[in-house]
Design a protein around this motif. Sequence first.
Motif, PDB file in Angstrom:
ATOM      1  N   SER A  85       0.760   8.647  25.747  1.00  5.32           N
ATOM      2  CA  SER A  85       0.484   9.968  26.033  1.00  5.32           C
ATOM      3  C   SER A  85       1.679  10.927  26.008  1.00  5.32           C
ATOM      4  CB  SER A  85      -0.569  10.293  27.194  1.00  5.32           C
ATOM      5  OG  SER A  85      -0.131   9.734  28.278  1.00  5.32           O
ATOM      6  N   PHE A 128      -4.072  -2.842  28.891  1.00  3.68           N
ATOM      7  CA  PHE A 128      -3.916  -1.597  27.922  1.00  3.68           C
ATOM      8  C   PHE A 128      -4.695  -0.385  28.865  1.00  3.68           C
ATOM      9  CE2 PHE A 128      -3.843  -5.219  24.935  1.00  3.68           C
ATOM     10  CZ  PHE A 128      -2.720  -4.810  24.367  1.00  3.68           C
ATOM     11  N   GLY A 129      -3.978   0.332  29.657  1.00  8.89           N
ATOM     12  CA  GLY A 129      -4.410   1.459  30.510  1.00  8.89           C
ATOM     13  C   GLY A 129      -5.723   0.940  31.104  1.00  8.89           C
ATOM     14  N   VAL A 182       0.132  -1.282  19.857  1.00  9.75           N
ATOM     15  CA  VAL A 182      -0.354  -0.511  21.077  1.00  9.75           C
ATOM     16  C   VAL A 182       0.472  -1.081  22.432  1.00  9.75           C
ATOM     17  CG1 VAL A 182      -2.377   0.120  22.920  1.00  9.75           C
ATOM     18  CG2 VAL A 182      -2.726  -0.009  20.284  1.00  9.75           C
ATOM     19  N   PRO A 183       0.995  -0.322  23.375  1.00  8.91           N
ATOM     20  CA  PRO A 183       1.903  -0.898  24.328  1.00  8.91           C
ATOM     21  C   PRO A 183       0.954  -1.093  25.518  1.00  8.91           C
ATOM     22  CG  PRO A 183       2.231   1.660  24.143  1.00  8.91           C
ATOM     23  CD  PRO A 183       1.436   1.283  23.187  1.00  8.91           C
ATOM     24  N   GLU A 197      -1.580  24.288  17.468  1.00  7.12           N
ATOM     25  CA  GLU A 197      -2.758  24.022  18.307  1.00  7.12           C
ATOM     26  C   GLU A 197      -3.112  22.718  18.143  1.00  7.12           C
ATOM     27  OE1 GLU A 197      -5.333  25.004  14.506  1.00  7.12           O
ATOM     28  OE2 GLU A 197      -3.284  25.501  15.338  1.00  7.12           O
ATOM     29  N   VAL A 198      -3.001  21.982  17.203  1.00  7.95           N
ATOM     30  CA  VAL A 198      -3.426  20.711  17.087  1.00  7.95           C
ATOM     31  C   VAL A 198      -2.522  19.623  17.841  1.00  7.95           C
ATOM     32  CG1 VAL A 198      -4.749  20.809  14.999  1.00  7.95           C
ATOM     33  CG2 VAL A 198      -2.240  20.725  14.938  1.00  7.95           C
ATOM     34  N   VAL A 199      -1.591  20.143  18.269  1.00  7.54           N
ATOM     35  CA  VAL A 199      -0.689  19.205  18.971  1.00  7.54           C
ATOM     36  C   VAL A 199      -1.219  19.192  20.318  1.00  7.54           C
ATOM     37  CG1 VAL A 199       1.844  18.545  19.962  1.00  7.54           C
ATOM     38  CG2 VAL A 199       1.441  19.392  17.634  1.00  7.54           C
ATOM     39  N   GLU A 200      -1.773  18.129  20.960  1.00 12.26           N
ATOM     40  CA  GLU A 200      -2.357  18.275  22.067  1.00 12.26           C
ATOM     41  C   GLU A 200      -1.848  17.211  23.135  1.00 12.26           C
ATOM     42  OE1 GLU A 200      -5.675  14.789  20.462  1.00 12.26           O
ATOM     43  OE2 GLU A 200      -5.998  16.992  20.379  1.00 12.26           O
ATOM     44  N   LYS A 201      -2.233  17.215  24.271  1.00 14.48           N
ATOM     45  CA  LYS A 201      -1.605  16.627  25.487  1.00 14.48           C
ATOM     46  C   LYS A 201      -2.408  15.386  25.501  1.00 14.48           C
ATOM     47  CE  LYS A 201       1.571  18.145  28.864  1.00 14.48           C
ATOM     48  NZ  LYS A 201       1.915  19.597  29.191  1.00 14.48           N
ATOM     49  N   GLY A 202      -1.974  13.869  25.733  1.00 10.80           N
ATOM     50  CA  GLY A 202      -2.786  13.110  25.955  1.00 10.80           C
ATOM     51  C   GLY A 202      -3.459  12.440  25.236  1.00 10.80           C
ATOM     52  N   MET A 222      -2.524   7.514  28.531  1.00 13.50           N
ATOM     53  CA  MET A 222      -2.026   6.346  28.798  1.00 13.50           C
ATOM     54  C   MET A 222      -0.323   6.081  28.687  1.00 13.50           C
ATOM     55  SD  MET A 222      -3.602   3.132  26.334  1.00 13.50           S
ATOM     56  CE  MET A 222      -2.692   1.632  25.976  1.00 13.50           C
ATOM     57  N   ARG A 249       2.921  12.867  23.046  1.00 16.91           N
ATOM     58  CA  ARG A 249       2.140  13.963  22.355  1.00 16.91           C
ATOM     59  C   ARG A 249       2.388  15.169  23.291  1.00 16.91           C
ATOM     60  NH1 ARG A 249      -3.227   9.794  21.931  1.00 16.91           N
ATOM     61  NH2 ARG A 249      -2.093   8.285  20.575  1.00 16.91           N
ATOM     62  N   ASP A 250       3.228  15.307  23.735  1.00 17.06           N
ATOM     63  CA  ASP A 250       3.593  16.648  24.942  1.00 17.06           C
ATOM     64  C   ASP A 250       3.834  17.682  23.865  1.00 17.06           C
ATOM     65  OD1 ASP A 250       3.973  18.138  26.973  1.00 17.06           O
ATOM     66  OD2 ASP A 250       6.150  18.030  26.146  1.00 17.06           O
ATOM     67  N   LYS A 251       2.722  18.943  24.191  1.00 18.92           N
ATOM     68  CA  LYS A 251       3.084  19.893  23.044  1.00 18.92           C
ATOM     69  C   LYS A 251       4.228  20.848  23.091  1.00 18.92           C
ATOM     70  CE  LYS A 251       0.459  24.149  21.941  1.00 18.92           C
ATOM     71  NZ  LYS A 251      -0.943  25.057  21.778  1.00 18.92           N
ATOM     72  N   LYS A 254      -3.081  14.455  11.158  1.00 17.82           N
ATOM     73  CA  LYS A 254      -4.013  14.839  12.248  1.00 17.82           C
ATOM     74  C   LYS A 254      -3.394  15.875  13.285  1.00 17.82           C
ATOM     75  CE  LYS A 254      -6.227  12.331  16.415  1.00 17.82           C
ATOM     76  NZ  LYS A 254      -6.284  11.503  16.999  1.00 17.82           N
ATOM     77  N   TYR A 255      -2.168  15.651  13.585  1.00 16.17           N
ATOM     78  CA  TYR A 255      -1.650  16.797  14.608  1.00 16.17           C
ATOM     79  C   TYR A 255      -1.004  17.898  13.874  1.00 16.17           C
ATOM     80  CZ  TYR A 255      -2.424  13.247  17.998  1.00 16.17           C
ATOM     81  OH  TYR A 255      -2.798  12.141  18.924  1.00 16.17           O
ATOM     82  N   GLY A 256      -1.122  17.992  12.454  1.00 15.16           N
ATOM     83  CA  GLY A 256      -0.658  19.386  12.083  1.00 15.16           C
ATOM     84  C   GLY A 256       0.803  19.464  11.685  1.00 15.16           C
ATOM     85  N   TYR A 309       3.425   5.252  27.945  1.00 20.56           N
ATOM     86  CA  TYR A 309       4.003   4.979  26.853  1.00 20.56           C
ATOM     87  C   TYR A 309       3.473   5.312  25.536  1.00 20.56           C
ATOM     88  CZ  TYR A 309       7.277   2.242  29.688  1.00 20.56           C
ATOM     89  OH  TYR A 309       8.432   1.997  30.555  1.00 20.56           O
TER      90      TYR A 309
END
Lengths: 98, 366
Positions: free
Chosen positions: B5, A27-28, A5-6, A93-98, B1, B8-10, B43-45, B3
């Motif tokens: 998030s 960490f955030g 984890v960064p 649809e599973v590739v999500e943001k954040g 977060m 994970r940009d769609k 998980k992300y397909g 470095y």
Amino acid sequence: MCLGVPGRIEEISGNDDPIFLTGKVDFGGVLREVILAGIKDAKVGDWVIVHAGFALNKLNEEEAYEVFDYLRQISEFGRIELEDTDGISGRAEVVEKG
Amino acid sequence: MKYVSEYRDKESALKYAALIRKLVTREWSIMEVCGGQTHTIVKYGIDQLLPDSVNLIHGPGCPVCVTPVELIDQAVAIAGLENVIFCSFGDMLRVPGSWSDLLGVKASGGDVRMVYSPVDAVHMAAGNPGKEIVFFAVGFETTAPVTAAAVLQAEHLALDNFSMLVSHVLVPPAIEIILSSQDCAVQGFLAAGHVCTVMGYTEYEPIAEKYGVPIVVTGFEPLDILEGIHMCLQQLEEGRVDVENQYLRAVSREGNRAAIEIMRSVFEVTDRKWRGIGRIPGSGFRLRERFSRFDAGKKFKVSSHEVDEPEICISGEVLRGNKRPFECVAFGRECTPVHPLGAPMVSSEGACAAYYRYRLARTNNE
Ligand code: SF4
């Protein structure tokens, strides 16, 4: 298992034996004590990749957005129509943001 | 977060997927070595974003999954001893041995604890001088430096109540075993990013050359994996064989010398048995002679003998990438994450658990 984890070094606590060199890493918003024995010349403000309480290496901030540069480069190079993603967006649809 | 998030940009993921579709002209099989990557892919397909001609094979890269039953049995026996506090990463607690798992020991009164870091176990030893603290050290090259640091700290503090059961495994020899097997279908590899954060990737260069397979060091977020796949496919389509580095922000060719030094000062290379695969020469770490007093296997003489896996479990085939979890008759029936028959169903990074969690659940909901 190999999760890394960064996080950003906020504080360094020295010790006479380098194996005990630790620092507070953010960490955030969550601070954790991390062993910095594997980081040469660690400085406050450096970003590190942390695994099981140990900083594996510094994070190269200049390279951090290479993944987007590469995308731009290859798409320009191949003059690929990037709008042409319709056929697959339904599956994504599973590739999500954040 | 920061470095995390961004990767994970769609929209960018869809662009990568589109580029990959334009690139491939034939069928290709690529193996991702690391269980963390398997987890992200399922998980992300990501596999479902790829054209059907690109086949992702899930590799043996989950150290929890490949820890041999004998060693789990040894851990269970030591954890059951009076006066012992047995510490381990969470995933190890539910791995079935031949008669119990570590949670079973806890349920029957043993002191078994989950820790975030081996160093926590060192602190525990310093704070509990009347107790024996034993840490179950599993992991790849990613984890070996922190295990080694724990040993060096224990030595510095002159602790005589701290020891570890070491089951560290190394990635390159496992890749070689897969590539040298007769029925190997793998044409390209995604190497495990955090292993290479420590080790660099010079070790992979002779392997790529010898077997003629491209190897791309790849990170763990969806965009990392898509970029890694794109780079690997580009080499395959062009007929190139190189070791390339996708994970530039964390990996350099030489790796991190300081971390490698810590690791090498404590461990030396040894042969190791991998669950489901068998003995692989030079594929593990053991404590150097100088640190043998921290060796829990020597300190606690518990007997352990070779054990066979339950016959129904095809985890060996799954770990070698020859079969998918769906092809196992026990998958989702006798074998579930609550009652795992084999290790790939235990760890969240095991291929069987990832398919159970993200695929079976989804199919049932449809
Ligand atoms: S589903 Fe269970 S029994 Fe089948 S291979 Fe995976 S771990 Fe073994």
